[in-house]
Write a protein that holds these residues in place. Structure first.
Motif, PDB file in Angstrom:
ATOM      1  N   ALA A  43       0.837  -1.213   0.000  1.00  0.00           N
ATOM      2  CA  ALA A  43       0.000   0.000   0.000  1.00  0.00           C
ATOM      3  C   ALA A  43       0.868   1.258   0.000  1.00  0.00           C
ATOM      4  O   ALA A  43       0.556   2.234  -0.688  1.00  0.00           O
ATOM      5  CB  ALA A  43      -0.920  -0.005   1.215  1.00  0.00           C
ATOM      6  N   SER A  44       1.956   1.228   0.767  1.00  0.00           N
ATOM      7  CA  SER A  44       2.853   2.392   0.806  1.00  0.00           C
ATOM      8  C   SER A  44       3.479   2.638  -0.555  1.00  0.00           C
ATOM      9  O   SER A  44       3.579   3.793  -1.009  1.00  0.00           O
ATOM     10  CB  SER A  44       3.959   2.179   1.844  1.00  0.00           C
ATOM     11  OG  SER A  44       3.392   2.147   3.113  1.00  0.00           O
ATOM     12  N   ALA A  45       3.901   1.550  -1.209  1.00  0.00           N
ATOM     13  CA  ALA A  45       4.456   1.701  -2.566  1.00  0.00           C
ATOM     14  C   ALA A  45       3.379   2.294  -3.479  1.00  0.00           C
ATOM     15  O   ALA A  45       3.663   3.188  -4.286  1.00  0.00           O
ATOM     16  CB  ALA A  45       4.926   0.357  -3.101  1.00  0.00           C
ATOM     17  N   GLY A  46       2.143   1.824  -3.299  1.00  0.00           N
ATOM     18  CA  GLY A  46       1.025   2.349  -4.088  1.00  0.00           C
ATOM     19  C   GLY A  46       0.792   3.824  -3.792  1.00  0.00           C
ATOM     20  O   GLY A  46       0.491   4.614  -4.709  1.00  0.00           O
ATOM     21  N   ALA A  47       0.925   4.205  -2.513  1.00  0.00           N
ATOM     22  CA  ALA A  47       0.723   5.614  -2.137  1.00  0.00           C
ATOM     23  C   ALA A  47       1.769   6.507  -2.797  1.00  0.00           C
ATOM     24  O   ALA A  47       1.456   7.613  -3.250  1.00  0.00           O
ATOM     25  CB  ALA A  47       0.771   5.763  -0.622  1.00  0.00           C
ATOM     26  N   VAL A  48       3.009   6.006  -2.846  1.00  0.00           N
ATOM     27  CA  VAL A  48       4.070   6.782  -3.516  1.00  0.00           C
ATOM     28  C   VAL A  48       3.744   6.885  -5.011  1.00  0.00           C
ATOM     29  O   VAL A  48       3.890   7.953  -5.620  1.00  0.00           O
ATOM     30  CB  VAL A  48       5.457   6.142  -3.281  1.00  0.00           C
ATOM     31  CG1 VAL A  48       6.535   6.863  -4.077  1.00  0.00           C
ATOM     32  CG2 VAL A  48       5.797   6.164  -1.798  1.00  0.00           C
TER      33      VAL A  48
END
Lengths: 574, 216
Positions: free
Chosen positions: A266-271
């Motif tokens: 999810a964090s990679a997606g947020a970036v």
């Protein structure tokens, strides 16, 4: 004596400067923490979950996820389309109705729609547009022959068209508000007179003269709308597509997944979402530059009429449809709240009841109190901070340089990634789930709107009035409150009302900081939206819309009444 | 020839101007003076077809014996100049002039339009600033270009709303002279609204003094 007063003045200035530095740090820190809390896990680093080494595994997982590409496509299409259409409709509405009586009526529609939280509008739209919604009922069976709700997908459709519509309904009034405020800066009336006196049609003048001057003034609000449309969660949860959902909603589900490893993906997606905002903004701006370059010759080609006239008129007409939809969405909420029995295809319920609202009243009371407390505290704090920073800006603009640079970031950064970054910090500092944390996060989102609304009137204030008051032997502090702030009353009230509306609309900040322990009308309404309990959702959404609406109306009414009351009160003793 | 007959102006049931009539011949300048709020600018707006809501006006406007008060602003072929030159800031000086030329109406092609606009810039010695934005011009240059731009749109009559008031005294004199020259050359009726008595003398024009319902 002189020495002492100089010391006081110096101490006051230092104190003010120190406070503004602390506020700037207070604003920047959560933004940096939020970004760090998102970017580091995107590269597999999160000590709290025993991930101590950097790697590209989250990115690998992200691109391996089957729903990512569909989500991304939906996000890009819905975000860009909603922004583009909102812009076209808002610009055309002003161009067609400027200087007409219609514009006064249009102005009246702005405040209520602006005040109502996104989620409430979305819930109302679902009640209106769904196959068993009000719109079909209004035309059934006499026109459609439907005795049962038709089998079609008009909300939560796989192409995100209903989401685009909801975004247009909510964002167009905001853009109209911004455009109307900007038009004062470019001598619009005179430019129209000059253009039309040379034989140009009004719409030609709008296209060739007003638009190129207006666009630079509304560029930032447009980018804010673009960022919001690409990253909105609550609206998408209520009216957006499900399989796949928009990218922000997909990330939201991953962040809340019981499998903690999903947080890294999810964090990679947020970036990635942040990059998408950046790329979309660049794309938007490049489109504008290319169109302007090609259109430049047309500005001075001498052609008095524009071929776009029917298009502009059509787009302006579609604003009326938006207003009708917004009003229907608003009216349908209390109808569902007080419904006992409402069979399809009846236009109105066959029986009404207070039973549901009575049943829910303890819960509604609690939710309303929490929502109001959070909204009032965060807005009052935002007002105090805005006044302090604007006073600093007036005295020395360089002192608020960093504050001005960072204040709009929360409006542009995707809530879904940025807030979960902050959540990591809140858990670490043992503040997660506290009222203070919720107020703090609301403040982060309320502050830019309050600051933006207040800055124009505050900086334009004629300081001579204040100086005159001090010369008349009034204490500086008393003069500040009794003269300066009293004269700025209408602007302060408007900023306050907007702050309340923004706070009421916050879904993700409440959910992130409150961790489910602190619920507001918005979090409950969105959570229940998918449940199908229309009466319960109607009650929640009705109250969610009602409070900001009442406060907005009071904000317009109170300053006038207050002054009248004061004058009448004084005349009694005269 | 521009003629206005029996002009009445009312603001919220309060008459501001009653039964005002006058005629302006081609090439003639008529000056209108009066205190603030007496209805000067509203009369100008009525003549240009841009009267703001809230004001009620009536009166017949005829231009060369043709009635025009029922026409829209864009149909009247009127030229207006305000206190500020209102050069479009996003267009170059040349583009500002090109904007005014009705290529279709005057039967000009792109090159001819450009030549015409350049010749006007040359009259002011501003050819070198053709491709610059209006910010590159001085106050006097802006005022002159604004006038030329208005005249390039081939207006049938000209309305000047205190166009010299924001210029310094020295500049005012030369811009006045330039305006008078251009108006004579264009040979169209011109109405000048001003507060400055020097304008009347310098323009050598007829004067109408508006004094809250007393016209002299």
């Amino acid at each position: 004596m002189i020495k002492q007063s100089f010391f006081h003045y110096f101490a006051k200035l230092t104190c003010l400067r120190l406070l503004s530095i602390l506020i700037t740090i207070g604003l920047i820190s959560p933004i940096i923490l939020g970004l760090a809390g998102t970017v580091l896990p995107a590269f597999d680093y999160l000590p709290a979950l025993s991930h101590y080494t950097f790697s590209l595994k989250p990115w690998h997982n992200l691109f391996q996820s089957p729903e990512v590409y569909g989500s991304l496509k939906l996000t890009l299409i819905s975000g860009l389309l909603a922004t583009f259409l909102s812009f076209i409709i808002a610009f055309s509405t002003i161009a067609v109705f400027y200087e007409s009586r219609w514009l006064i009526s249009i102005r009246h529609t702005l405040a209520p729609i602006l005040a109502i939280p996104h989620a409430a509008i979305a819930i109302g739209l679902v009640f209106v547009l769904s196959p068993s919604g009000w719109l079909v009922r209004l035309f059934s069976p006499w026109l459609t022959q439907y005795e049962r709700p038709p089998i079609w997908v008009s909300v939560q459709d796989p192409y995100a068209l209903s989401l685009v519509l909801a975004l247009i309904v909510k964002e167009t009034p905001y853009l109209l508000f911004v455009i109307l405020a900007s038009l004062d800066q470019i001598k619009t009336c005179e430019l129209i007179k000059v253009g039309t006196s040379m034989g140009y049609s009004r719409l030609s003048v709008w296209r060739k003269v007003i638009f190129p001057l207006l666009y630079p003034l509304i560029r930032l609000p447009l980018l804010v709308i673009l960022a919001f449309s690409l990253t909105v969660v609550d609206l998408s949860l209520v009216i957006g597509p499900n399989t796949p959902s928009t990218f922000a909603v997909t990330l939201f589900h991953w962040y809340n997944d019981t499998n903690l490893d999903k947080r890294f993906t999810a964090s990679a997606g947020a970036v990635l979402l942040m990059l998408i905002i950046l790329v979309s903004a660049l794309f938007w701006e490049s489109c504008y530059q290319v169109i302007t370059r090609f259109d430049r010759y047309r500005w001075s080609n001498g052609k008095r009429h524009t071929l776009f006239a029917p298009l502009l008129k059509g787009a302006a007409f579609s604003y009326i449809i938006c207003v009708v939809l917004a009003l229907l969405s608003l009216f349908v909420l209390p109808i569902w709240a007080f419904t006992q029995r409402w069979r399809f295809p009846d236009v109105l319920p066959s029986s009404w009841s207070f039973k549901k609202i009575e049943q829910l009243s303890p819960l509604l009371f609690d939710l309303a109190c929490v929502s109001l407390v959070i909204a009032f505290i965060s807005t009052l704090l935002a007002l105090a901070i805005s006044i302090l920073m604007l006073e600093q800006k007036r005295l020395k603009p360089a002192n608020t340089k960093w504050f001005d640079r960072f204040i709009y970031l929360p409006m542009i950064l995707p809530q879904v990634g940025f807030l979960f970054g902050i959540q990591v910090f809140l858990i670490w500092s043992n503040n997660s789930g506290s009222l203070l944390a919720v107020i703090g996060l609301h403040l982060l989102y309320v502050l830019p709107y309050v600051y933006l609304t207040l800055s124009g009137p505050y900086l334009a204030y004629n300081q001579d009035f204040y100086v005159q008051a001090i010369c008349l032997n009034k204490h500086p502090t008393a003069s500040f409150f009794k003269i300066k702030l009293a004269m700025l009353k209408p602007a302060l009230f408007s900023a306050f009302a907007l702050g309340i509306a923004v706070s009421f609309a916050q879904y993700l900040p409440t959910l992130t900081a409150g961790e489910g322990r602190i619920n507001t009308l918005t979090t409950e309404a969105v959570a229940l939206a998918a449940s199908g309990e229309r009466k319960k959702v109607g009650n929640m959404a009705m109250l969610q819309a009602l409070f900001p609406l009442v406060i907005f109306m009071l904000a317009q009414w109170l300053p006038r009444v207050w002054t009248n009351y004061r004058l009448n009160f004084q005349s009694i003793f005269r | 020839m521009l003629r206005i007959s029996n002009f009445n102006l009312t603001l919220q049931d309060n008459p501001l101007i009653k039964n005002l009539s006058f005629t302006i011949d081609n090439g003639e300048v008529l000056t209108l003076m009066g205190p603030s709020g007496c209805g000067k600018s509203s009369l100008l707006n009525y003549l240009s077809g841009t009267l703001e809501t809230g004001l009620v006006a009536e009166g017949e406007i005829t231009l060369n014996q043709t009635r025009i008060d029922n026409l829209s602003t864009q149909e009247r072929q009127v030229g207006i100049l305000y206190q500020t030159p209102l050069l479009f800031p996003h267009m170059t000086n040349l583009e500002n002039l090109l904007f005014a030329i009705d290529s279709k109406g005057q039967g000009l092609n792109k090159v001819q339009c450009k030549e015409l606009a350049m010749s006007k810039l040359a009259e002011l010695g501003l050819e070198v600033k053709a491709n610059n934005l209006p910010t590159s011009l001085s106050g006097g240059q802006k005022a002159r270009i604004a006038l030329l731009r208005t005249l390039l749109s081939s207006p049938k009559y000209l309305l000047l709303d205190e166009p010299f008031s924001k210029l310094d005294p020295e500049l005012r004199q030369s811009v006045r002279r330039f305006t008078l020259e251009q108006v004579k050359k264009a040979n169209i009726p011109t109405l000048l609204v001003t507060h400055d008595e020097d304008d009347v003398a310098a323009m050598g024009s007829k004067l109408i003094q508006l004094n809250h319902l007393n016209h002299k």
